[in-house]
Design a protein around this motif. Structure first.
Motif, short mmCIF file in Angstrom:
data_model
loop_
_atom_site.label_atom_id
_atom_site.label_comp_id
_atom_site.label_asym_id
_atom_site.label_seq_id
_atom_site.Cartn_x
_atom_site.Cartn_y
_atom_site.Cartn_z
N ASP A 44 0.81 -1.22 0.00
CA ASP A 44 0.00 0.00 0.00
C ASP A 44 0.84 1.27 0.00
O ASP A 44 0.32 2.36 0.20
N ASN A 45 2.14 1.15 -0.26
CA ASN A 45 3.01 2.32 -0.30
C ASN A 45 2.76 3.09 -1.60
O ASN A 45 2.86 2.53 -2.69
N PRO A 46 2.45 4.38 -1.51
CA PRO A 46 2.22 5.15 -2.73
C PRO A 46 3.47 5.33 -3.58
O PRO A 46 3.36 5.64 -4.76
N LEU A 47 4.64 5.12 -3.02
CA LEU A 47 5.87 5.23 -3.79
C LEU A 47 6.24 3.93 -4.50
O LEU A 47 7.20 3.89 -5.26
N ASN A 48 5.48 2.88 -4.25
CA ASN A 48 5.67 1.62 -4.94
C ASN A 48 5.25 1.83 -6.40
O ASN A 48 4.15 2.30 -6.66
N PRO A 49 6.12 1.51 -7.35
CA PRO A 49 5.76 1.74 -8.76
C PRO A 49 4.47 1.05 -9.18
O PRO A 49 3.77 1.53 -10.06
N ALA A 50 4.13 -0.05 -8.53
CA ALA A 50 2.88 -0.74 -8.87
C ALA A 50 1.65 0.06 -8.46
O ALA A 50 0.57 -0.17 -8.98
N ASN A 51 1.81 0.99 -7.53
CA ASN A 51 0.68 1.79 -7.04
C ASN A 51 0.67 3.21 -7.59
O ASN A 51 0.04 4.09 -7.02
N ALA A 52 1.34 3.44 -8.67
CA ALA A 52 1.45 4.80 -9.20
C ALA A 52 0.09 5.44 -9.49
O ALA A 52 -0.07 6.64 -9.34
N TYR A 53 -0.88 4.64 -9.87
CA TYR A 53 -2.20 5.19 -10.21
C TYR A 53 -3.30 4.69 -9.28
O TYR A 53 -4.47 4.70 -9.64
N ALA A 54 -2.92 4.28 -8.09
CA ALA A 54 -3.91 3.83 -7.11
C ALA A 54 -4.76 5.02 -6.66
O ALA A 54 -4.26 6.14 -6.56
N PRO A 55 -6.04 4.80 -6.39
CA PRO A 55 -6.90 5.93 -6.01
C PRO A 55 -6.54 6.57 -4.67
O PRO A 55 -6.86 7.72 -4.43
N ASP A 56 -5.86 5.84 -3.79
CA ASP A 56 -5.48 6.42 -2.50
C ASP A 56 -4.02 6.86 -2.47
O ASP A 56 -3.45 7.08 -1.41
N ASN A 57 -3.43 7.03 -3.63
CA ASN A 57 -2.05 7.48 -3.74
C ASN A 57 -2.01 9.00 -3.82
O ASN A 57 -2.56 9.59 -4.74
N PRO A 58 -1.36 9.67 -2.85
CA PRO A 58 -1.33 11.14 -2.91
C PRO A 58 -0.52 11.67 -4.09
O PRO A 58 -0.67 12.83 -4.47
N PHE A 59 0.31 10.84 -4.69
CA PHE A 59 1.13 11.28 -5.81
C PHE A 59 0.51 10.93 -7.16
O PHE A 59 1.09 11.19 -8.20
N ASN A 60 -0.67 10.34 -7.14
CA ASN A 60 -1.40 10.02 -8.37
C ASN A 60 -1.83 11.34 -9.01
O ASN A 60 -2.40 12.20 -8.34
N PRO A 61 -1.56 11.54 -10.29
CA PRO A 61 -1.93 12.81 -10.94
C PRO A 61 -3.42 13.13 -10.84
O PRO A 61 -3.80 14.29 -10.80
#
Length: 118
Positions: A44-61
Motif C-alpha cells: 500500500d506504499n504510494p511510492l511503490n511503482p505498482a501503485n502509481a495510479y492507485a486511487p489512495d495514492n497522494p502522488f497520483n496525478p
C-alpha cells in the motif's frame, strides 16, 4: 437591463467564498514511513511503482488537487502537513532526515489528531 444587473448583484452578494477544509484525508495515511527504502515495495506504499495510479495514492496525478491530499499545492503550508517546509525537522515528520531509516514513523498528520490511520 439595470434591474437584471441589480438582481444578479443581490443574488451574488449572499454567496460567500467556499471554505474547503484543508487537512489530511485518512485514505492517504499510512502506519509506517513511506519514504524508507525498506518499505518502498510495501503493497500500500504510494511510492511503490505498482501503485502509481492507485486511487489512495497522494502522488497520483488524478488526486493532485484533492483537498485532503497532503501533496496538494493548496495544503503545502498546512501546519500538520509533512510536506510543509516549516515541518522539515519536526520529530514526527517522516521526511525529517533523522527519520530516513525509521520505518515506525507514520505518514500521517503531524498534529496527531486529524484523521485515522489505516
Amino acid at each position: 437591463m439595470a434591474t437584471r444587473l441589480v438582481l444578479v448583484l443581490i443574488a451574488l452578494a449572499g454567496a460567500g467564498p467556499a471554505a474547503a477544509e484543508t487537512g489530511f484525508d485518512p485514505r492517504y495515511e499510512r502506519d509506517y514511513n513511506i519514504f524508507t527504502p525498506t518499505q518502498r515495495y510495501a503493497p500500500d506504499n504510494p511510492l511503490n511503482p505498482a501503485n502509481a495510479y492507485a486511487p489512495d495514492n497522494p502522488f497520483n496525478p488524478v488526486n493532485k488537487y484533492d483537498f485532503g491530499n497532503p501533496a496538494n499545492p493548496v495544503n503545502k503550508y498546512s501546519p500538520s502537513n509533512p510536506f510543509n517546509p516549516a515541518n522539515q525537522y519536526h520529530p514526527d515528520n517522516p521526511l525529517n532526515p533523522a527519520n530516513r531509516y525509521n520505518f515506525s514513523v507514520p505518514f500521517a498528520p503531524l498534529d496527531g489528531g486529524s484523521g485515522r490511520k489505516r
